[in-house]
Design an enzyme around this catalytic site. Sequence first.
Site, PDB file in Angstrom:
ATOM      1  N   ARG A   1       0.988  -1.196   0.045  1.00  9.17           N
ATOM      2  CA  ARG A   1      -0.126  -0.087  -0.015  1.00  9.17           C
ATOM      3  C   ARG A   1       0.873   1.023   0.039  1.00  9.17           C
ATOM      4  O   ARG A   1       1.730   1.234   0.803  1.00  9.17           O
ATOM      5  CB  ARG A   1      -1.019   0.108   1.231  1.00  9.17           C
ATOM      6  CG  ARG A   1      -1.792  -1.067   1.126  1.00  9.17           C
ATOM      7  CD  ARG A   1      -2.934  -0.832   0.096  1.00  9.17           C
ATOM      8  NE  ARG A   1      -4.128  -1.602   0.281  1.00  9.17           N
ATOM      9  CZ  ARG A   1      -4.313  -2.602  -0.514  1.00  9.17           C
ATOM     10  NH1 ARG A   1      -3.454  -2.989  -1.490  1.00  9.17           N
ATOM     11  NH2 ARG A   1      -5.345  -3.331  -0.456  1.00  9.17           N
TER      12      ARG A   1
ATOM     13  N   ARG B   1      -6.186  27.574  -3.675  1.00  9.73           N
ATOM     14  CA  ARG B   1      -5.561  26.148  -3.320  1.00  9.73           C
ATOM     15  C   ARG B   1      -4.930  25.574  -4.617  1.00  9.73           C
ATOM     16  O   ARG B   1      -5.870  25.381  -5.624  1.00  9.73           O
ATOM     17  CB  ARG B   1      -6.636  25.100  -2.828  1.00  9.73           C
ATOM     18  CG  ARG B   1      -7.220  25.763  -1.260  1.00  9.73           C
ATOM     19  CD  ARG B   1      -5.957  25.637  -0.332  1.00  9.73           C
ATOM     20  NE  ARG B   1      -6.523  25.619   0.841  1.00  9.73           N
ATOM     21  CZ  ARG B   1      -5.375  25.563   2.004  1.00  9.73           C
ATOM     22  NH1 ARG B   1      -4.379  25.321   1.830  1.00  9.73           N
ATOM     23  NH2 ARG B   1      -5.937  25.533   2.971  1.00  9.73           N
TER      24      ARG B   1
ATOM     25  N   ALA C   1      -7.108  27.102   9.211  1.00 10.57           N
ATOM     26  CA  ALA C   1      -6.490  25.751   9.479  1.00 10.57           C
ATOM     27  C   ALA C   1      -5.261  26.007   9.309  1.00 10.57           C
ATOM     28  O   ALA C   1      -4.716  26.732   8.503  1.00 10.57           O
ATOM     29  CB  ALA C   1      -7.361  24.779   8.855  1.00 10.57           C
TER      30      ALA C   1
ATOM     31  N   GLU D   1      -2.945  30.072  14.256  1.00  3.68           N
ATOM     32  CA  GLU D   1      -3.352  29.761  13.021  1.00  3.68           C
ATOM     33  C   GLU D   1      -4.383  31.059  12.851  1.00  3.68           C
ATOM     34  O   GLU D   1      -4.485  31.792  11.744  1.00  3.68           O
ATOM     35  CB  GLU D   1      -3.951  28.374  12.586  1.00  3.68           C
ATOM     36  CG  GLU D   1      -2.981  27.464  12.033  1.00  3.68           C
ATOM     37  CD  GLU D   1      -1.905  27.904  11.043  1.00  3.68           C
ATOM     38  OE1 GLU D   1      -2.267  28.582  10.063  1.00  3.68           O
ATOM     39  OE2 GLU D   1      -0.864  27.431  10.746  1.00  3.68           O
TER      40      GLU D   1
ATOM     41  N   GLU E   1      -4.036  34.010  10.359  1.00  2.00           N
ATOM     42  CA  GLU E   1      -4.780  34.036   9.075  1.00  2.00           C
ATOM     43  C   GLU E   1      -6.126  35.035   9.189  1.00  2.00           C
ATOM     44  O   GLU E   1      -6.431  35.647   8.124  1.00  2.00           O
ATOM     45  CB  GLU E   1      -5.597  32.509   8.925  1.00  2.00           C
ATOM     46  CG  GLU E   1      -4.668  31.752   8.419  1.00  2.00           C
ATOM     47  CD  GLU E   1      -5.316  30.267   7.933  1.00  2.00           C
ATOM     48  OE1 GLU E   1      -6.513  30.228   7.991  1.00  2.00           O
ATOM     49  OE2 GLU E   1      -4.693  29.369   7.715  1.00  2.00           O
TER      50      GLU E   1
ATOM     51  N   SER F   1      -8.364  11.455   4.941  1.00  3.38           N
ATOM     52  CA  SER F   1      -8.628  10.882   3.971  1.00  3.38           C
ATOM     53  C   SER F   1      -7.800   9.593   4.134  1.00  3.38           C
ATOM     54  O   SER F   1      -6.743   9.111   3.633  1.00  3.38           O
ATOM     55  CB  SER F   1      -7.909  11.446   2.559  1.00  3.38           C
ATOM     56  OG  SER F   1      -8.982  11.450   1.649  1.00  3.38           O
ATOM     57  N   PRO F   2      -8.384   8.810   4.966  1.00  2.00           N
ATOM     58  CA  PRO F   2      -7.614   7.294   5.399  1.00  2.00           C
ATOM     59  C   PRO F   2      -7.151   6.500   4.567  1.00  2.00           C
ATOM     60  O   PRO F   2      -6.338   5.571   4.795  1.00  2.00           O
ATOM     61  CB  PRO F   2      -8.291   6.919   6.579  1.00  2.00           C
ATOM     62  CG  PRO F   2      -9.883   7.414   6.545  1.00  2.00           C
ATOM     63  CD  PRO F   2      -9.644   8.950   5.768  1.00  2.00           C
ATOM     64  N   GLY F   3      -7.790   6.466   3.238  1.00  2.00           N
ATOM     65  CA  GLY F   3      -7.512   5.446   2.105  1.00  2.00           C
ATOM     66  C   GLY F   3      -6.336   5.739   1.715  1.00  2.00           C
ATOM     67  O   GLY F   3      -5.597   4.581   0.929  1.00  2.00           O
TER      68      GLY F   3
ATOM     69  N   GLU G   1      -3.051  11.931   7.710  1.00  2.00           N
ATOM     70  CA  GLU G   1      -3.156  13.210   8.071  1.00  2.00           C
ATOM     71  C   GLU G   1      -4.317  13.062   9.212  1.00  2.00           C
ATOM     72  O   GLU G   1      -5.628  12.624   9.014  1.00  2.00           O
ATOM     73  CB  GLU G   1      -3.730  14.293   7.042  1.00  2.00           C
ATOM     74  CG  GLU G   1      -3.934  15.646   7.539  1.00  2.00           C
ATOM     75  CD  GLU G   1      -4.297  16.661   6.600  1.00  2.00           C
ATOM     76  OE1 GLU G   1      -4.409  17.736   6.791  1.00  2.00           O
ATOM     77  OE2 GLU G   1      -4.697  16.352   5.416  1.00  2.00           O
TER      78      GLU G   1
ATOM     79  N   GLU H   1      -1.574  33.083   2.599  1.00  5.56           N
ATOM     80  CA  GLU H   1      -2.279  34.068   3.684  1.00  5.56           C
ATOM     81  C   GLU H   1      -2.210  35.397   3.415  1.00  5.56           C
ATOM     82  O   GLU H   1      -3.089  35.989   3.731  1.00  5.56           O
ATOM     83  CB  GLU H   1      -1.437  33.630   4.878  1.00  5.56           C
ATOM     84  CG  GLU H   1      -1.833  32.265   5.371  1.00  5.56           C
ATOM     85  CD  GLU H   1      -1.012  31.925   6.857  1.00  5.56           C
ATOM     86  OE1 GLU H   1      -1.215  30.790   7.562  1.00  5.56           O
ATOM     87  OE2 GLU H   1       0.270  32.355   6.741  1.00  5.56           O
TER      88      GLU H   1
END
Length: 185
Positions: A35, A61, A73, A90, A94, A111-113, A117, A139
């Site tokens: 994996r 982004r 964040a 933060e 920000e 996104s644990p697949g 994180e 920022e």
Amino acid sequence: MTGFRVVDSTSRCQSGIVELVDLGVVGPDGTRYERSVVRHPGAVVAVPVIDDDVILVRQFRAATGRALLEVPAGKRDVEGEVPEATAARELEEEIGFTPGRLDKMAEFYNSPGFCDEYTYLYCATALTPVERHGVTAEEAAMSIERVPLAATSELIAGGELVDAKSIIGLLLARELLGSGRVEGA
């Protein structure tokens, strides 16, 4: 599920804050498979609330190729810094506020697949204005927007809010604040 074991890990590349590793995993039946996983230092999200409004940021982004409306964040990239301190830092960077109160609402894997994180999510209230110092180009260029918390469902349904951490945070903040468990918001 039990019986799965990571038996080896090979770093493929590191870039900035992330590292791509290949893991050797053995399943309960003894079958070995590979994996690929992205290692990430983790993040903190803070939903800043003033009266019945939330303070959001709109920032470019690169991964999406556009600006997104989000709650503040940041990465957990300061060694030894507790999540609450990251959240306060933060918010100052920000939006130019420090929180008088931080209530933890959730912790989650983004996104644990494919990525490890892990995010800490707070509701920030009793905000005090401070001088804002934009640290990154994003920022420095972001806009700060004050939005009624009650409008978040419409923003989500209309596709204006498409960032998962922001959707989770705003819905949980609305629930928390509506429950009366937080005073001074």
